[in-house]
Design an enzyme around this catalytic site. Structure first.
Site, PDB file in Angstrom:
ATOM      1  N   ARG A 167       1.253  -1.288   0.263  1.00  0.00           N
ATOM      2  CA  ARG A 167       0.576   0.121   0.060  1.00  0.00           C
ATOM      3  C   ARG A 167       1.053   1.467  -0.323  1.00  0.00           C
ATOM      4  O   ARG A 167       0.244   2.457   0.474  1.00  0.00           O
ATOM      5  CB  ARG A 167      -0.694  -0.124   1.088  1.00  0.00           C
ATOM      6  N   SER A 174     -11.522   0.448   2.715  1.00  0.00           N
ATOM      7  CA  SER A 174     -10.697   0.089   3.557  1.00  0.00           C
ATOM      8  C   SER A 174     -10.200   0.831   4.782  1.00  0.00           C
ATOM      9  O   SER A 174      -9.198   1.100   4.005  1.00  0.00           O
ATOM     10  CB  SER A 174      -9.282  -1.046   3.814  1.00  0.00           C
ATOM     11  N   GLU A 185      -5.659   4.296   6.041  1.00  0.00           N
ATOM     12  CA  GLU A 185      -5.300   4.596   4.432  1.00  0.00           C
ATOM     13  C   GLU A 185      -5.376   5.305   3.617  1.00  0.00           C
ATOM     14  O   GLU A 185      -4.640   5.589   2.543  1.00  0.00           O
ATOM     15  CB  GLU A 185      -5.689   2.897   3.595  1.00  0.00           C
TER      16      GLU A 185
HETATM   17  C1  LIG Z   1     -15.167   0.384  -2.528  1.00  0.00           C
HETATM   18  C2  LIG Z   1     -14.223   0.518  -2.540  1.00  0.00           C
HETATM   19  C3  LIG Z   1     -13.207  -0.437  -2.405  1.00  0.00           C
HETATM   20  C4  LIG Z   1     -11.949  -0.217  -2.591  1.00  0.00           C
HETATM   21  N1  LIG Z   1     -10.791  -1.373  -2.803  1.00  0.00           N
HETATM   22  C5  LIG Z   1      -9.639  -1.234  -2.677  1.00  0.00           C
HETATM   23  C6  LIG Z   1      -8.989  -2.506  -2.875  1.00  0.00           C
HETATM   24  O1  LIG Z   1      -9.170  -2.821  -3.028  1.00  0.00           O
HETATM   25  N2  LIG Z   1      -7.444  -1.536  -2.703  1.00  0.00           N
HETATM   26  C7  LIG Z   1      -7.119  -0.816  -2.828  1.00  0.00           C
HETATM   27  O2  LIG Z   1      -5.539  -1.053  -2.542  1.00  0.00           O
HETATM   28  N3  LIG Z   1      -7.642   0.168  -3.134  1.00  0.00           N
HETATM   29  C8  LIG Z   1      -8.980   0.420  -2.634  1.00  0.00           C
HETATM   30  N4  LIG Z   1      -9.717   1.281  -2.942  1.00  0.00           N
HETATM   31  C9  LIG Z   1      -8.692   2.637  -2.706  1.00  0.00           C
HETATM   32  C10 LIG Z   1      -8.771   3.320  -3.252  1.00  0.00           C
HETATM   33  O3  LIG Z   1      -9.343   2.911  -4.839  1.00  0.00           O
HETATM   34  C11 LIG Z   1      -7.941   3.108  -4.791  1.00  0.00           C
HETATM   35  O4  LIG Z   1      -6.587   4.273  -4.040  1.00  0.00           O
HETATM   36  C12 LIG Z   1      -7.467   4.109  -5.864  1.00  0.00           C
HETATM   37  O5  LIG Z   1      -6.142   3.503  -6.257  1.00  0.00           O
HETATM   38  C13 LIG Z   1      -7.404   5.607  -6.043  1.00  0.00           C
HETATM   39  O6  LIG Z   1      -7.278   6.203  -6.890  1.00  0.00           O
HETATM   40  P1  LIG Z   1      -8.107   7.457  -7.603  1.00  0.00           P
HETATM   41  O7  LIG Z   1      -7.952   7.362  -8.467  1.00  0.00           O
HETATM   42  O8  LIG Z   1      -9.974   7.261  -7.173  1.00  0.00           O
HETATM   43  O9  LIG Z   1      -7.406   8.433  -6.582  1.00  0.00           O
HETATM   44  P2  LIG Z   1      -7.253   9.676  -5.677  1.00  0.00           P
HETATM   45  O10 LIG Z   1      -8.746   9.148  -4.002  1.00  0.00           O
HETATM   46  O11 LIG Z   1      -8.559  10.882  -6.514  1.00  0.00           O
HETATM   47  O12 LIG Z   1      -6.091  10.352  -5.100  1.00  0.00           O
HETATM   48  C14 LIG Z   1      -5.777   9.092  -4.004  1.00  0.00           C
HETATM   49  C15 LIG Z   1      -4.097   9.968  -4.208  1.00  0.00           C
HETATM   50  O13 LIG Z   1      -3.430   9.720  -5.209  1.00  0.00           O
HETATM   51  C16 LIG Z   1      -3.003  10.468  -5.546  1.00  0.00           C
HETATM   52  N5  LIG Z   1      -3.534  10.691  -7.504  1.00  0.00           N
HETATM   53  C17 LIG Z   1      -4.656  10.774  -8.086  1.00  0.00           C
HETATM   54  N6  LIG Z   1      -4.455  10.618  -8.973  1.00  0.00           N
HETATM   55  C18 LIG Z   1      -2.539  11.480  -9.706  1.00  0.00           C
HETATM   56  C19 LIG Z   1      -2.007  11.370 -10.325  1.00  0.00           C
HETATM   57  N7  LIG Z   1      -2.717  11.232 -11.941  1.00  0.00           N
HETATM   58  N8  LIG Z   1      -0.781  11.274 -10.142  1.00  0.00           N
HETATM   59  C20 LIG Z   1       0.152  11.769  -8.737  1.00  0.00           C
HETATM   60  N9  LIG Z   1      -1.634  11.872  -7.901  1.00  0.00           N
HETATM   61  C21 LIG Z   1      -2.384  10.906  -8.367  1.00  0.00           C
HETATM   62  C22 LIG Z   1      -4.024  12.276  -5.195  1.00  0.00           C
HETATM   63  O14 LIG Z   1      -3.089  13.186  -5.022  1.00  0.00           O
HETATM   64  C23 LIG Z   1      -4.194  10.855  -3.763  1.00  0.00           C
HETATM   65  O15 LIG Z   1      -2.784  11.919  -3.341  1.00  0.00           O
HETATM   66  C24 LIG Z   1     -10.594   0.726  -2.668  1.00  0.00           C
HETATM   67  C25 LIG Z   1     -11.957   2.238  -2.722  1.00  0.00           C
HETATM   68  C26 LIG Z   1     -13.338   2.372  -2.481  1.00  0.00           C
HETATM   69  C27 LIG Z   1     -14.322   3.192  -2.501  1.00  0.00           C
END
Ligand SMILES: Cc1cc2nc3c(=O)[nH]c(=O)nc-3n(C[C@H](O)[C@H](O)[C@H](O)COP(=O)(O)OP(=O)(O)OC[C@H]3O[C@@H](n4cnc5c(N)ncnc54)[C@H](O)[C@@H]3O)c2cc1C
Length: 381
Positions: free
Chosen positions: A187, A266, A369
């Protein structure tokens, strides 16, 4: 507000001269809550959605010239945004496009950071490519996946990422990082560690195995197929469907109308502890909850990975636990959910209640997380 007004973006000065392009659309006071899966948080002072790389650069130049704090938004699925919102610029990265090439054994997928992650998994599976099928149904964008080395059901993106192309915010240079450069671990990566807030991910390459078998190692996935004896060897598509179905049963798949998935997934990382510490907690578990063995898994580098969900449950926080407008998902004890009308401060209060109780009972620190946006560092630990 046209970007041409920006005069003083030193590292980016050459970028400001795009007379043939439309001015960047810079919006003000945009509500962030609807752009996150938690649906909490106040507005962004400025908001830009970038659909092309030159727009990403122009947006960064805009922030630098005004000394505005910059927050990079992907799909908003791993965020807790402060009730006060974000005082600077929120840059939503919506770079699209997927290219793939390969042979019968391997295929390289190069995806824009703004692509929907699950769509990429679906595409890979449809091309008989293995390596990310267990990551089906994770919300968010491609650009978010290297940041916390997204993982689930026995796979992590670090197993397949071969290259990340990123913009260095301070210099305006784009550079390519190898898998080793990203510093992936459980993570985490350098993007949420030592290189935090320094780079914007533009594009990610995933090298997948063509015509190879799906990974079926995680207990829940094994159980799913064991319940269908005689069905033959599961295909990649069947594993993808199984993972999505398991996720849905735990509200870990975004299903409109299901309030248990109004979360960031999570909320706590599984703690990594030394062998001696794991033994101490095992002995304590034997005393406090006889008959409920402590789940423990190899955590790499001689460490033991404990199940945060088990520690949370055995500290008195059951599924469905409520604390005003926030609570614990009815389907997963590790997900804090917004039951409707919650504020970021309610989420932080429940997070702290759980952390304190788990520490009091088990002597284990749980680390959050999600990323806390506009909240002080103390709230996010
Ligand atoms: C229902 C649910 C289930 C989930 N299950 C999992 C799972 O099984 N495993 C897991 O690992 N995660 C899980 N997550 C967490 C999440 O989906 C992941 O961490 C996902 O990769 C976040 O991506 P995002 O584009 O939504 O990023 P955001 O939430 O928009 O941002 C998260 C972080 O990434 C940075 N970021 C985003 N895009 C960029 C970019 N292009 N360049 C630089 N930094 C960037 C942001 O600045 C921030 O610091 C879950 C979330 C939910 C709501």
């Amino acid at each position: 507000m046209p970007i041409a007004n920006v005069k003083k973006a030193i590292p980016y000065s050459g970028l400001l001269l795009y007379p043939d392009r439309n001015p960047l659309e810079i919006q003000e006071n945009i509500a962030l809550a609807p752009l996150t899966t938690f649906q909490v948080g106040g507005p962004a002072r400025y908001f830009i959605e970038a659909h092309a790389e030159h727009e990403v650069m122009e947006a960064v130049a805009f922030a630098l010239a005004r000394h505005l704090p910059l927050f990079v938004l992907g799909g908003g699925s791993n965020l807790v945004v402060a009730d006060e919102g974000w005082p600077g610029l929120v840059l939503k990265v919506s770079l699209r496009g997927v290219e793939f090439e390969g042979d019968l054994e391997k295929m390289l997928f190069c995806a824009g950071a703004g692509e929907n992650w699950d769509d990429l998994v679906a595409l890979a599976v449809s091309k008989s490519c293995a390596g990310i099928e267990c990551l089906s149904g994770i919300p968010g964008t491609v650009g978010g996946t290297p940041v916390q080395n997204v993982g689930a059901y026995g796979q992590e993106v670090s197993e397949t990422i071969t290259r990340v192309r990123a913009l260095e915010i301070a210099t305006g240079n784009t550079l390519e990082m190898s898998n080793a450069d990203c510093g992936f671990a459980y993570r985490t990566s350098k993007f949420n560690g030592v290189m935090r807030d320094k780079y914007i991910v533009l594009e990610v390459d995933y090298l997948l195995r063509r015509n190879d078998e799906p990974k079926i190692e995680y207990a829940d996935v094994k159980k799913f197929f064991a319940a269908q004896p005689g069905a033959g060897k599961p295909t990649l598509q069947q594993v993808r469907d199984a993972v999505r179905s398991i996720r849905q049963s735990k509200a870990m798949l975004i299903v409109p109308g299901d309030e248990d998935c109004r979360s960031a997934g999570s909320f706590f990382k599984n703690p990594l502890v030394s062998e001696a510490e794991a033994t101490r907690i095992e002995v304590l578990a034997h005393k406090l909850v006889p008959g409920r063995a402590l789940p423990r898994y190899p955590g790499g580098n001689g460490l033991v990975k404990l199940a945060a969900a088990w520690l949370v449950e055995q500290s008195g926080f059951h599924k469905g636990y409520s604390r005003g407008p926030v609570g614990i998902s009815r389907k997963h004890s590790l997900a804090i959910v917004n039951r409707g009308g919650a504020k970021a401060k309610d989420i932080v209060a429940l997070k702290e209640e759980i952390q304190h109780k788990v520490f009091d009972v088990w002597g284990v620190s749980l680390h959050a997380e999600p990323v806390f946006v506009g909240l002080n560092r103390h709230s996010s630990e």
